[in-house]
Design a protein around this motif. Structure first.
Motif, PDB file in Angstrom:
ATOM      1  N   GLN A  87      -6.485  -0.459  -5.235  1.00 15.99           N
ATOM      2  CA  GLN A  87      -5.759  -1.237  -6.239  1.00 15.99           C
ATOM      3  C   GLN A  87      -4.875  -0.367  -7.123  1.00 15.99           C
ATOM      4  N   THR A  88      -4.776   0.922  -6.794  1.00 18.68           N
ATOM      5  CA  THR A  88      -3.962   1.846  -7.577  1.00 18.68           C
ATOM      6  C   THR A  88      -2.652   2.089  -6.852  1.00 18.68           C
ATOM      7  N   VAL A  89      -1.554   1.978  -7.592  1.00 17.55           N
ATOM      8  CA  VAL A  89      -0.234   2.149  -6.984  1.00 17.55           C
ATOM      9  C   VAL A  89       0.692   2.836  -7.982  1.00 17.55           C
ATOM     10  N   ALA A  90       1.582   3.672  -7.459  1.00 17.41           N
ATOM     11  CA  ALA A  90       2.622   4.300  -8.273  1.00 17.41           C
ATOM     12  C   ALA A  90       3.953   3.693  -7.866  1.00 17.41           C
ATOM     13  N   VAL A  91       4.753   3.340  -8.846  1.00 17.42           N
ATOM     14  CA  VAL A  91       6.080   2.787  -8.599  1.00 17.42           C
ATOM     15  C   VAL A  91       7.073   3.605  -9.404  1.00 17.42           C
ATOM     16  N   PHE A  92       8.124   4.051  -8.747  1.00 16.92           N
ATOM     17  CA  PHE A  92       9.170   4.825  -9.406  1.00 16.92           C
ATOM     18  C   PHE A  92      10.438   3.983  -9.465  1.00 16.92           C
ATOM     19  N   PHE A  93      10.990   3.853 -10.649  1.00 16.84           N
ATOM     20  CA  PHE A  93      12.238   3.128 -10.851  1.00 16.84           C
ATOM     21  C   PHE A  93      13.329   4.172 -11.034  1.00 16.84           C
ATOM     22  N   SER A  94      14.146   4.349  -9.994  1.00 15.08           N
ATOM     23  CA  SER A  94      15.150   5.405 -10.021  1.00 15.08           C
ATOM     24  C   SER A  94      16.332   5.031  -9.146  1.00 15.08           C
ATOM     25  N   HIS A  95      17.496   5.614  -9.464  1.00 14.15           N
ATOM     26  CA  HIS A  95      18.682   5.441  -8.628  1.00 14.15           C
ATOM     27  C   HIS A  95      18.698   6.471  -7.507  1.00 14.15           C
ATOM     28  N   ARG A  96      17.860   7.486  -7.617  1.00 13.89           N
ATOM     29  CA  ARG A  96      17.825   8.568  -6.636  1.00 13.89           C
ATOM     30  C   ARG A  96      16.869   8.250  -5.497  1.00 13.89           C
ATOM     31  N   ALA A  97      17.085   8.953  -4.386  1.00 10.12           N
ATOM     32  CA  ALA A  97      16.166   8.819  -3.244  1.00 10.12           C
ATOM     33  C   ALA A  97      14.807   9.383  -3.632  1.00 10.12           C
ATOM     34  N   LEU A  98      13.769   8.667  -3.289  1.00  9.70           N
ATOM     35  CA  LEU A  98      12.411   9.075  -3.676  1.00  9.70           C
ATOM     36  C   LEU A  98      11.633   9.490  -2.429  1.00  9.70           C
ATOM     37  N   ILE A  99      12.006  10.626  -1.887  1.00  7.51           N
ATOM     38  CA  ILE A  99      11.395  11.106  -0.652  1.00  7.51           C
ATOM     39  C   ILE A  99      10.457  12.267  -0.982  1.00  7.51           C
ATOM     40  N   GLY A 100       9.287  12.259  -0.376  1.00  9.46           N
ATOM     41  CA  GLY A 100       8.354  13.375  -0.525  1.00  9.46           C
ATOM     42  C   GLY A 100       7.532  13.366  -1.801  1.00  9.46           C
ATOM     43  N   ILE A 101       7.501  12.267  -2.518  1.00 13.98           N
ATOM     44  CA  ILE A 101       6.695  12.197  -3.738  1.00 13.98           C
ATOM     45  C   ILE A 101       5.232  12.031  -3.347  1.00 13.98           C
ATOM     46  N   GLN A 102       4.392  12.856  -3.947  1.00 12.47           N
ATOM     47  CA  GLN A 102       2.959  12.763  -3.697  1.00 12.47           C
ATOM     48  C   GLN A 102       2.214  12.836  -5.017  1.00 12.47           C
ATOM     49  N   LEU A 103       1.319  11.887  -5.210  1.00 14.07           N
ATOM     50  CA  LEU A 103       0.412  11.885  -6.351  1.00 14.07           C
ATOM     51  C   LEU A 103      -0.991  11.720  -5.804  1.00 14.07           C
ATOM     52  N   SER A 104      -1.973  12.234  -6.544  1.00 13.97           N
ATOM     53  CA  SER A 104      -3.350  12.082  -6.083  1.00 13.97           C
ATOM     54  C   SER A 104      -4.275  11.804  -7.258  1.00 13.97           C
ATOM     55  N   LEU A 105      -5.385  11.193  -6.925  1.00 20.20           N
ATOM     56  CA  LEU A 105      -6.427  10.898  -7.894  1.00 20.20           C
ATOM     57  C   LEU A 105      -7.743  11.285  -7.242  1.00 20.20           C
ATOM     58  N   ASN A 106      -8.448  12.229  -7.842  1.00 26.97           N
ATOM     59  CA  ASN A 106      -9.681  12.766  -7.248  1.00 26.97           C
ATOM     60  C   ASN A 106      -9.418  13.279  -5.830  1.00 26.97           C
ATOM     61  N   ASN A 107      -8.323  13.990  -5.656  1.00 24.18           N
ATOM     62  CA  ASN A 107      -7.920  14.588  -4.375  1.00 24.18           C
ATOM     63  C   ASN A 107      -7.671  13.563  -3.278  1.00 24.18           C
ATOM     64  N   GLN A 108      -7.462  12.313  -3.656  1.00 23.00           N
ATOM     65  CA  GLN A 108      -7.109  11.258  -2.706  1.00 23.00           C
ATOM     66  C   GLN A 108      -5.679  10.813  -3.004  1.00 23.00           C
ATOM     67  N   PRO A 109      -4.858  10.577  -1.974  1.00 26.43           N
ATOM     68  CA  PRO A 109      -3.473  10.192  -2.241  1.00 26.43           C
ATOM     69  C   PRO A 109      -3.378   8.818  -2.906  1.00 26.43           C
ATOM     70  N   VAL A 110      -2.449   8.724  -3.850  1.00 21.31           N
ATOM     71  CA  VAL A 110      -2.152   7.456  -4.512  1.00 21.31           C
ATOM     72  C   VAL A 110      -1.008   6.806  -3.746  1.00 21.31           C
ATOM     73  N   LYS A 111      -1.141   5.535  -3.467  1.00 18.62           N
ATOM     74  CA  LYS A 111      -0.108   4.803  -2.736  1.00 18.62           C
ATOM     75  C   LYS A 111       1.162   4.735  -3.581  1.00 18.62           C
ATOM     76  N   ILE A 112       2.293   5.105  -2.985  1.00 17.90           N
ATOM     77  CA  ILE A 112       3.595   4.979  -3.623  1.00 17.90           C
ATOM     78  C   ILE A 112       4.235   3.724  -3.039  1.00 17.90           C
ATOM     79  N   ASP A 113       4.650   2.814  -3.890  1.00 17.65           N
ATOM     80  CA  ASP A 113       5.189   1.540  -3.409  1.00 17.65           C
ATOM     81  C   ASP A 113       6.488   1.223  -4.141  1.00 17.65           C
ATOM     82  N   THR A 114       7.174   0.196  -3.669  1.00 20.20           N
ATOM     83  CA  THR A 114       8.416  -0.234  -4.305  1.00 20.20           C
ATOM     84  C   THR A 114       8.188  -1.385  -5.261  1.00 20.20           C
ATOM     85  N   LYS A 115       6.938  -1.868  -5.327  1.00 23.98           N
ATOM     86  CA  LYS A 115       6.641  -2.966  -6.246  1.00 23.98           C
ATOM     87  C   LYS A 115       5.178  -2.916  -6.660  1.00 23.98           C
ATOM     88  N   ALA A 116       4.904  -3.553  -7.777  1.00 22.33           N
ATOM     89  CA  ALA A 116       3.538  -3.622  -8.289  1.00 22.33           C
ATOM     90  C   ALA A 116       3.396  -4.862  -9.156  1.00 22.33           C
TER      91      ALA A 116
END
Length: 158
Positions: A87-116
């Motif tokens: 149920q955890t998601v990261a959303v970035f609002f930007s005009h730039r290309a968002l390639i290669g973004i990685q976030l983690s929580l407790n060494n587990q990847p956080v889902k990067i999405d276009t909506k939340a």
């Protein structure tokens, strides 16, 4: 129920789900979470919470968000909370290309999405914060309700 009773269970770090006092205890318990965060804004409303950061430099945003995800993980470990990565998601609002973004929580990847969905509102970064997706969601919800009610009325009238 009646004369029958259920087994006893020991709750080590929570209140019984469905208990009248559970929401109040939860809010009291998470009340100090924002105090452990730095250089980000936060919004807490029961279990629907978020952190956010605005900056022209995407690398700074990612650094601040990751630092605070680490702080949140430490706080959760200290107080016995578990965050659902489903149920955890990261959303970035930007005009730039968002390639290669990685976030983690407790060494587990956080889902990067276009909506939340947050506090019942649908946010979509593809459409630059338009209300299109949210209105679509509400419209579909209304159609289902009207259809169910129409069918119910029709069945009652037959």
């Amino acid at each position: 129920m009646g004369d029958a009773t259920s087994q006893r269970y020991i709750l080590e770090n929570c209140a019984a789900q469905g208990s009248i006092i559970s929401p109040l205890l939860f809010i009291i318990m998470i009340n100090d979470l924002p105090d452990s965060l730095h250089d980000v804004e936060s919004s807490l409303l029961a279990d629907d919470s978020c952190i956010f950061k605005s900056d022209r430099n995407l690398k700074h945003i990612i650094k601040y968000i990751q630092d605070n995800l680490n702080r949140i993980a430490e706080w959760c470990n200290l107080w016995g909370f578990k965050i659902s990565l489903d149920q955890t998601v990261a959303v970035f609002f930007s005009h730039r290309a968002l390639i290669g973004i990685q976030l983690s929580l407790n060494n587990q990847p956080v889902k990067i999405d276009t909506k939340a969905k947050f506090l019942g509102l649908n946010f979509d970064c593809i459409r630059k914060l338009s209300w299109h997706d949210h209105i679509n969601y509400i419209q579909q919800k209304c159609i289902k309700t009207v259809t169910v009610n129409a069918c119910s009325c029709w069945k009652l009238g037959s």
